[in-house]
Design an enzyme around this catalytic site. Structure first.
Site, short mmCIF file in Angstrom:
data_model
loop_
_atom_site.label_atom_id
_atom_site.label_comp_id
_atom_site.label_asym_id
_atom_site.label_seq_id
_atom_site.Cartn_x
_atom_site.Cartn_y
_atom_site.Cartn_z
N GLU A 14 -15.72 7.96 -13.45
CA GLU A 14 -15.13 7.44 -12.20
C GLU A 14 -13.80 8.10 -11.86
OE1 GLU A 14 -15.53 5.78 -15.02
OE2 GLU A 14 -14.00 4.25 -15.38
N GLY A 68 0.81 -1.23 0.00
CA GLY A 68 0.00 0.00 0.00
C GLY A 68 0.83 1.26 0.00
N LYS A 69 1.92 1.23 -0.78
CA LYS A 69 2.80 2.40 -0.85
C LYS A 69 2.09 3.59 -1.50
CE LYS A 69 6.46 1.00 -2.72
NZ LYS A 69 6.64 1.27 -4.15
N PRO A 73 12.35 -8.79 9.04
CA PRO A 73 12.24 -8.34 7.64
C PRO A 73 12.49 -6.84 7.51
CG PRO A 73 10.40 -9.78 8.20
CD PRO A 73 11.14 -9.52 9.49
N CYS A 79 -18.60 4.11 -21.14
CA CYS A 79 -17.74 3.91 -22.30
C CYS A 79 -18.22 2.71 -23.11
CB CYS A 79 -16.29 3.80 -21.87
SG CYS A 79 -15.17 4.35 -23.18
N LEU A 80 -17.59 1.54 -23.00
CA LEU A 80 -18.11 0.37 -23.69
C LEU A 80 -19.55 0.09 -23.25
CD1 LEU A 80 -17.58 -1.95 -25.65
CD2 LEU A 80 -16.67 -3.28 -23.76
N HIS A 83 -15.33 8.51 -18.88
CA HIS A 83 -15.13 7.75 -17.63
C HIS A 83 -15.30 8.67 -16.42
CE1 HIS A 83 -13.62 3.92 -19.23
NE2 HIS A 83 -13.16 4.65 -20.24
N GLY A 110 -14.29 -1.29 -21.42
CA GLY A 110 -13.56 -2.51 -21.74
C GLY A 110 -13.14 -2.52 -23.19
N VAL A 136 -6.64 -1.32 7.72
CA VAL A 136 -7.89 -0.63 8.04
C VAL A 136 -9.03 -1.20 7.19
CG1 VAL A 136 -6.97 1.58 8.83
CG2 VAL A 136 -7.24 1.18 6.38
N1 GLN Z 1 -13.44 -0.53 -26.71
C1 GLN Z 1 -14.21 0.65 -26.77
C2 GLN Z 1 -13.52 1.74 -27.61
O1 GLN Z 1 -12.36 1.68 -27.84
C3 GLN Z 1 -14.52 1.18 -25.38
C4 GLN Z 1 -13.33 1.61 -24.62
C5 GLN Z 1 -13.59 1.81 -23.16
O2 GLN Z 1 -14.58 1.31 -22.65
N2 GLN Z 1 -12.69 2.47 -22.46
O3 GLN Z 1 -14.17 2.68 -28.01
#
Ligand code: GLN
Length: 548
Positions: free
Chosen positions: A521, A19-20, A192, A382-383, A519, A355, A243
């Site tokens: 997130e 956890g550095k 260690p 995204c995807l 994204h 993805g 934690v």
């Molecule tokens: N594979 C898709 C694209 O390249 C979605 C990419 C992603 O979900 N980050 O557009």
């Protein structure tokens, strides 16, 4: 505090995964809570120029910054814990350092001299470290890898020299080690740690502070023993206790006196730390009133470390709804028409994350269909947006076998495709790409502006009409199908300012169904949860109440 920027170098010993990254981020949070300005940098020993092309299964998530850099996931921790604005200068790899030195060598910058690890590579590292100091009281630099690795030696040599270069009082070395409790002996073992510090000293670095990762608080006696053998002050031996919630780390460090010791050793005067924000976050995490079950539908191999920011953002979104989120990872390859009902029977919301590659794509499309038909809150990222658009095209607009050209080159209805030319509204320049373009260079990366249409889920969440979000993808919504999909009820709720690029879609007559091409997130923070995650969880909570 104005004047010379001071540096804290964080190294790790004994083993990896202690956890550095989190520890460095927590140090940043503590220093900011005392009113200091900080930046954080990660130095990674691997040869890849950046982690963009690395397999997320091996390396974990690729974190994208506003400036479009594809960076190590530790930068995600840094952004979630601090206010530091990160970009390309906050992450250097061995590959990036060598790339720059070799480019200079080819250009003739070294005037025929022999180019060597010391001083050329080490100088390049030191110059890279110094890129961040403007306006900063403190720069924290985390060195990836574990002491003893061959790969990290040039970085360690560079940070060793750093103290001599800028003065003893301006540099601090913090070493994270492991102090195991051996159940059969009923004892805590310090060996260690002693070995790791010995190894560090053999390359010329004497640590000033030791962070000892353990499952229990260390006694005074153990701390005294570690201090004696490792040649550090007793109050510089800090328990880095396991934690339950990662946002507790700054609080544990503070209780152990870490920030006091840092400012003492660096000879800085600051106000006392204000930690009430973190205390509130931890309290809400540990003691929520409600709970929801969210299904994350992805490829099996991705469902581990590769969604770090996503998992955190879901937790942040729950915080603002006074609830706990249980994440249920569903392998999209196993999802079919017959097991959907069973798989989603206890689920309050379905999320299809980003993805790459065709594996499991039909399962993701099916998840979007299930959510749409059964009015389960749906969040496609995204995807996930692309899967929702394909599903809508096939099942509502009657475009049989509609697909993304990423997965089916010959689909009769390429509703998602590679846009050959588009206007980059950040630079006003035309961008061109095609199937042959090299994989590293063709992605839409980093922050792009987006305009939101009123009266949509998106507008309700953000409360404003102009936003900026981070991207990492190649394929886009195909505008040739915009009219027909809109006519059938797909809502385009967000686009690039010119309207060329579709950034968000929604489904009408549904409690909450939203897909975004970016994204979100990456921009969620524990104290400032992302509005889309907040509203998705809110939708899930309401769905849960309606069910019961
Ligand atoms: N594979 C898709 C694209 O390249 C979605 C990419 C992603 O979900 N980050 O557009």
């Amino acid at each position: 505090m104005a004047g010379t920027t001071k540096y804290i170098f964080v190294t790790g010993g004994v083993l990896s995964s202690l956890g550095k990254g989190l520890a460095s981020a927590a140090i940043g949070a503590l220093l900011e809570s005392r009113g200091l300005t900080i930046s954080i940098q990660k130095l990674d020993p691997y040869i890849n120029v950046d982690p963009g092309t690395m397999n997320p299964f091996q390396h974990g998530e690729v974190f994208v910054t506003d400036d479009g850099s594809e960076t190590d996931l530790d930068l995600g921790h840094y952004e979630r814990f601090t206010n530091a604005e990160l970009g390309k200068n906050n992450n250097f790899t061995t590959g990036k350092i060598y790339y720059s030195v070799i480019t200079k060598e080819r250009r003739g910058d070294y005037l025929g001299g022999t180019v060597q690890v010391i001083p050329h590579i080490t100088d390049e590292i030191k110059n890279s470290i110094r890129l961040l100091e403007e306006g900063m009281d403190i720069v924290i630099v985390e060195i990836g890898g574990t002491i003893g690795d061959i790969e990290s030696l040039p970085f360690l040599e560079a940070i060793r020299q750093f103290r001599a270069d800028i003065g003893k009082e301006n540099v601090l070395y913090i070493h994270l080690t492991y102090v195991p409790y051996i159940a059969t002996a009923g004892e805590i073992k310090t060996k260690p740690t002693q070995h790791s510090v010995k190894e560090l000293r053999s390359i010329g670095i004497q640590p000033d502070i030791l962070l000892c990762r353990t499952d229990r608080y260390l006694s005074k006696e153990i701390k005294a023993k570690i201090a004696l053998f490792c040649n550090v002050d007793v109050d510089a031996v800090i328990t880095a206790k396991d934690v339950e919630c990662i946002y507790e780390v700054p609080l544990v460090f503070n209780k152990e006196g870490l920030d006091d010791k840092i400012v003492e050793l660096l000879n800085i005067w600051t106000r006392s730390p204000r930690l009430d924000g973190w205390e509130k976050v931890v309290k809400s995490f540990k003691d929520p009133a409600y709970s929801v079950n969210i299904a994350i539908v992805g490829k099996y191999v991705d469902l581990t470390e590769s969604y770090k920011s996503l998992n955190e953002a879901l937790h942040h979104g729950s915080l603002s709804n006074d609830c706990r989120v249980n994440l249920i990872f569903v392998d999209s390859e196993n999802l079919d028409n017959h097991n959907c009902d069973h798989t989603f029977s206890t689920i309050d919301g379905i999320l299809v994350p980003g993805g790459f590659g065709p594996r499991g794509i039909e399962g993701k499309i099916l998840a979007a269909k299930y959510a749409r038909e059964n009015k389960v809150p749906f969040f496609g990222i995204c995807l996930g947006l692309q899967a929702a658009v394909i599903e809508f095209a096939r099942n509502i607009a009657g475009l049989q076998n509609a697909h993304s050209t990423e997965f089916d080159e010959y689909t009769p209805y390429p509703v998602i495709y590679l846009m050959k030319e588009w206007l980059d509204e950040r630079t006003g320049m035309k961008q061109v790409r095609d199937e042959r373009s090299d994989k590293g260079g063709t992605m839409r990366l980093g922050a792009y502006p987006c305009h939101i249409a009123k009266g949509t889920f998106a507008y309700k969440a953000y409360g404003v009409s102009k936003i900026s979000e981070r991207h990492r993808h190649r394929y886009e919504f195909n505008n040739n199908y915009k009219a027909i999909l809109e006519e059938k009820g797909l809502v385009i709720s967000g686009t690039s300012p010119s309207g060329d690029l579709v950034e968000m879609v929604e489904v009408k007559d549904h409690p909450w169904f939203l897909g975004c091409q970016f994204h979100p997130e990456f921009k969620s923070r524990p104290m400032n949860p992302h509005p889309l995650f907040r509203d998705f969880i809110k939708g899930a909570l309401e769905y849960n109440r309606r069910k019961s």
